[in-house]
Scaffold this active site. Structure first.
Site, PDB file in Angstrom:
ATOM      1  N   SER A 118       1.065  -1.076   0.055  1.00  0.00           N
ATOM      2  CA  SER A 118       0.394   0.157  -0.178  1.00  0.00           C
ATOM      3  C   SER A 118       0.677   1.006   0.130  1.00  0.00           C
ATOM      4  O   SER A 118       0.207   2.749  -0.228  1.00  0.00           O
ATOM      5  CB  SER A 118      -0.346  -0.040   1.166  1.00  0.00           C
ATOM      6  OG  SER A 118       0.183   0.103   2.482  1.00  0.00           O
ATOM      7  N   GLU A 157      -8.913  -9.775   3.682  1.00  0.00           N
ATOM      8  CA  GLU A 157      -9.576  -8.243   3.556  1.00  0.00           C
ATOM      9  C   GLU A 157     -10.544  -8.112   2.841  1.00  0.00           C
ATOM     10  O   GLU A 157     -10.917  -8.885   2.221  1.00  0.00           O
ATOM     11  CB  GLU A 157      -8.116  -7.966   2.507  1.00  0.00           C
ATOM     12  CG  GLU A 157      -8.220  -6.193   2.057  1.00  0.00           C
ATOM     13  CD  GLU A 157      -7.391  -5.556   1.527  1.00  0.00           C
ATOM     14  OE1 GLU A 157      -6.216  -6.705   1.579  1.00  0.00           O
ATOM     15  OE2 GLU A 157      -8.130  -4.510   0.876  1.00  0.00           O
TER      16      GLU A 157
HETATM   17  O1  KIV Z   1       0.011  -3.387   1.868  1.00  0.00           O
HETATM   18  C1  KIV Z   1      -1.117  -3.000   2.463  1.00  0.00           C
HETATM   19  O2  KIV Z   1      -1.404  -2.368   3.353  1.00  0.00           O
HETATM   20  C2  KIV Z   1      -1.825  -4.904   3.328  1.00  0.00           C
HETATM   21  C3  KIV Z   1      -2.788  -4.318   4.553  1.00  0.00           C
HETATM   22  C4  KIV Z   1      -3.581  -3.662   3.581  1.00  0.00           C
HETATM   23  C5  KIV Z   1      -2.619  -5.762   4.901  1.00  0.00           C
HETATM   24  O3  KIV Z   1      -1.548  -5.262   2.422  1.00  0.00           O
END
Ligand code: KIV
Length: 281
Positions: free
Chosen positions: A45, A182
């Site tokens: 993310s 998720e």
């Molecule tokens: O990349 C991320 O932040 C994630 C979370 C949403 C679990 O995979």
């Protein structure tokens, strides 16, 4: 010694909820360490909230490594898990092993996270047998956004729910130490949490999970491009930072910064030494 994967299994057994947050840099990692978070994720993310990519698909191994190293430098006790970015493990088992090993050896993280279910289980198994702890990630898997056709809640019909249950089963058999769930209905995450001995960590998966994970920037109210319904702002940093920067701009423009407090002066001795050499007006 950092927290190990055993701690999270013990927490599940003890019924102690596991708080987890994403971390991408040294300063926020230090704050998370002080807050005694047991587990942080260097999530892909970061592509969206730190690097400004449209999706996590663009995130590279070098991106994750760069940020993982910063998070490791800012933490001592926290267990740091890093995301395996899109196409860093899908091609072959050898590719998956090499890249997971890079995250651990160069990045210094204690475990890796891989998105996907049945289709990645055999690779997960090879990594686990090689001594690399793997966290699974099923339900909505953002790296597959182009295939899924958007960020949709998964498991809302029998076919999709059965697939998630099968994914969970195959990953648990493959040896994952925990599972991120998720954007799935709470009823489905409850079944998974109760069926398997490993901890489930939910994000938009309801309150039955053994733990919860949130994106740091969502928790802090720092990222406004897109805020999912399952996120809760515990701070309003975007507005606070904006206000602070505006105050600074106004102070500079109004000649109110710097003040005496921020100014260095020559001491009388230094001043005397300068006279003759430099015209101090
Ligand atoms: O990349 C991320 O932040 C994630 C979370 C949403 C679990 O995979």
């Amino acid at each position: 010694m950092r927290n190990t994967i055993n701690l999270f299994k013990q927490m599940k057994v003890a019924g102690e909820p596991i708080p987890m947050v994403t971390a991408y840099d040294y300063t926020s990692a230090k704050i998370l360490e002080e807050a005694e978070i047991p587990l942080v994720l260097v999530g892909d993310s970061l592509g969206q909230v730190v690097l400004g990519y449209e999706t996590t698909v663009s995130v590279t191994m070098d991106d994750i490594l760069h940020h993982a190293k910063a998070v490791i430098r800012g933490t001592q006790k926290i267990h740091v898990v890093a995301d395996m970015p899109f196409m860093s493990y899908q091609a072959t088992v050898v590719q998956a092993l090499r890249n997971a090993a890079r995250l651990m050896k160069e990045g210094g993280v204690q475990s890796v996270k891989m998105e996907g279910g049945v289709e990645v289980a055999s690779k997960v198994n090879v990594l686990v047998n090689a001594g690399i702890p793997v966290m699974g990630h099923i339900g909505l898997t953002p790296q597959s956004v182009n295939q899924i056709g958007g960020y949709r809640i998964q498991g809302r019909n029998p076919e999709s729910a059965k697939k998630i249950l099968k994914d969970a089963e195959s990953l648990v058999e493959a040896g994952v130490y925990a599972l991120v769930l998720e954007a799935i209905p709470s009823e489905i995450s409850k079944i998974i949490t109760k069926s398997f001995p490993i901890p489930t960590i939910g994000i938009g998966a309801g309150s039955f999970c053994d733990g919860q994970v949130q994106v740091f920037h969502d928790l802090m109210g720092l990222f406004k491009d897109f805020v999912p319904r399952h996120a809760k702002n515990y701070g309003n940093l975007y507005d606070s930072v904006l206000l602070a920067v505006k105050d600074y701009v106004n102070d500079v423009k109004g000649n109110n910064f710097p003040t005496e407090q921020q100014i260095y002066h020559l001491s009388p001795t230094e001043l005397a030494a300068m006279k003759g050499d430099i015209d101090l007006c």
